[in-house]
Design a protein around this motif. Structure first.
Motif, short mmCIF file in Angstrom:
data_model
loop_
_atom_site.label_atom_id
_atom_site.label_comp_id
_atom_site.label_asym_id
_atom_site.label_seq_id
_atom_site.Cartn_x
_atom_site.Cartn_y
_atom_site.Cartn_z
N VAL A 95 39.60 35.01 39.81
CA VAL A 95 38.77 35.13 38.60
C VAL A 95 38.16 36.30 38.01
O VAL A 95 37.03 36.83 37.46
N LEU A 96 38.73 37.10 38.56
CA LEU A 96 38.57 38.88 37.86
C LEU A 96 38.23 38.38 36.26
O LEU A 96 37.23 39.05 35.52
N ASN A 97 39.39 37.42 35.12
CA ASN A 97 38.74 37.39 34.09
C ASN A 97 38.26 36.22 33.47
O ASN A 97 37.99 35.93 32.04
N LYS A 98 37.70 35.97 34.21
CA LYS A 98 36.63 34.28 34.41
C LYS A 98 35.31 35.31 33.43
O LYS A 98 35.00 35.93 34.77
N ASN A 119 41.04 47.01 37.61
CA ASN A 119 41.19 47.49 35.76
C ASN A 119 42.02 48.19 34.96
O ASN A 119 41.64 47.17 34.14
N ALA A 120 43.23 47.69 35.35
CA ALA A 120 44.47 47.54 34.66
C ALA A 120 44.01 46.29 34.17
O ALA A 120 44.83 46.01 33.38
N LEU A 121 44.00 45.26 34.78
CA LEU A 121 44.57 44.09 34.66
C LEU A 121 43.00 43.35 33.42
O LEU A 121 41.80 43.79 33.53
N PRO A 122 43.02 42.54 32.58
CA PRO A 122 42.44 41.38 32.25
C PRO A 122 41.00 41.62 33.32
O PRO A 122 41.36 40.60 33.94
N ASN A 123 39.75 41.51 33.11
CA ASN A 123 38.62 41.52 33.50
C ASN A 123 37.62 41.22 32.87
O ASN A 123 37.03 41.57 31.81
N LYS A 124 36.12 40.28 32.66
CA LYS A 124 35.06 40.28 32.59
C LYS A 124 34.28 40.63 33.63
O LYS A 124 34.54 39.73 34.98
N ASN A 125 32.44 40.98 32.80
CA ASN A 125 31.13 40.94 33.83
C ASN A 125 32.24 41.23 35.76
O ASN A 125 31.23 40.85 36.19
N LEU A 126 32.70 42.60 35.88
CA LEU A 126 32.95 43.47 37.05
C LEU A 126 32.31 44.33 37.16
O LEU A 126 32.11 45.44 36.32
N ILE A 127 30.96 44.16 38.12
CA ILE A 127 30.41 45.79 38.47
C ILE A 127 31.10 46.01 40.18
O ILE A 127 30.84 45.27 41.07
N PHE A 128 31.28 46.96 40.43
CA PHE A 128 31.67 47.35 41.68
C PHE A 128 30.00 48.45 42.22
O PHE A 128 29.34 49.33 41.65
#
Length: 334
Positions: A95-98, A119-128
């Protein structure tokens, strides 16, 4: 949450206890919550269990757990506004890029490799997020990071306002060398105070040898007493009857929930200046920050200057589950 320990745990399991607290608080606020965790886990929302409650489980079982989570999230991610992961980062891969919002929370030092890869992969709306500025600094090599402290339910702890001069000191934590129980014993003996030791005896060979050779011979049941691992009710009782919690860590502890558990009972903390300690202790208000056993011994004589009601109040306003849950919701809304 990773399997291995049920949510909530009966004894050891700081992250598992946190997950349960947040699940209950989000439900109380009117949100629909689904908990994905190991067997025997429970909360007021929906519960999906997987894996095995065994911290020594094989790598094959851990791989199977990852595949279970991938399959589950691939099918259900559209049902959620937020996926809040306290487990392994790899769980989020499908779900990284969902578009669904994702919070990845750390309570331990962070591996740079996983963060850079995610973070090198396509991703959306991800907060650490991590549980202290100190912990954030171990992983903040890529991505969007925020500090959100750990929490407890302060309403589950009772303050003990009056403390006798001969009240004991307490050490509570795993009896590993990096936790510094040997230093707590030294400080108690230097000041002629009784010390209660509570916590799990480690079964790793080095730490078990440390306990048998360095700690157990000093436990006499009079000045130094071992009271075993404690459940939540026992923590409340033992922490409340202590004049201070000693926290002489020899590593950069990411947070140290026991510090705020003590403060919830009005019990100040004397901790070494490592990891999150300078972020959690307010000097002279709910404890003291020191460098070594000698300074710890000196500060024990100043414990009477701390108002135990104020000690609890300051910690409550920063670390109660109601406060921290709102901070996570703010991360989500932002």
């Amino acid at each position: 949450m990773d399997p291995g320990i049920p949510v909530p745990p009966e004894l050891y399991g700081g992250h598992e206890r946190l997950v349960h607290l947040f699940a209950e608080e989000y439900t109380r606020l009117g949100h629909q919550v689904t908990l994905l965790a190991g067997p025997d886990s429970r909360c007021s929302g929906d519960v999906v269990t997987f894996g095995t409650n065994d911290l020594q489980r094989s790598n094959i079982k851990k791989y199977k757990e990852v595949f279970f989570v991938w399959k589950y999230l691939s099918k259900t991610y559209n049902n959620f506004d937020l996926i809040h992961n306290f487990g392994r980062l790899i769980y989020l891969l499908p779900v990284l890029n969902k578009p669904v919002k994702k919070i990845m929370t750390y309570g331990r030092p962070v591996s740079h490799t996983g963060i850079k890869l995610a973070n090198a992969l396509p991703n959306k709306n991800l907060i650490f997020t991590a549980c202290s500025d100190s912990c954030v600094s171990t992983g903040n090599v890529a991505g969007n990071w925020k500090t959100v402290y750990n929490a407890i339910d302060f309403s589950a702890y009772q303050i003990n306002e009056i403390m006798a001069s001969d009240a004991p000191l307490i050490f509570l934590g795993r009896l590993d060398k990096v936790k510094g129980v040997h230093t707590a014993i030294k400080a108690a003996k230097n000041t002629e105070n009784k010390l209660l030791i509570a916590g799990n005896i480690s079964h790793t060979s080095d730490n078990y040898t440390y306990f048998k050779n360095e700690i157990e011979p000093q436990i006499d049941g009079v000045q130094v007493e071992y009271v075993g691992p404690l459940n939540d009710a026992e923590k409340n009782r033992y922490l409340g009857q202590a004049k201070a919690l000693l926290f002489p860590i020899e590593w950069d502890e990411p947070f140290g929930i026991v510090m705020i558990e003590a403060m919830a009972c009005g019990t100040p903390v004397i901790g070494f200046r490592r990891g999150s300690v300078p972020e959690v202790i307010t000097e002279g208000v709910n404890g003291f920050i020191v460098q070594n056993a000698e300074e710890m011994s000196e500060k024990i004589s100043l414990l009477g200057t701390i108002d135990r009601n104020h000690c609890r109040e300051v910690a409550l306003n920063r670390f109660d589950v109601k406060i921290i849950a709102q901070q996570y919701l703010k991360v989500f809304n932002d």
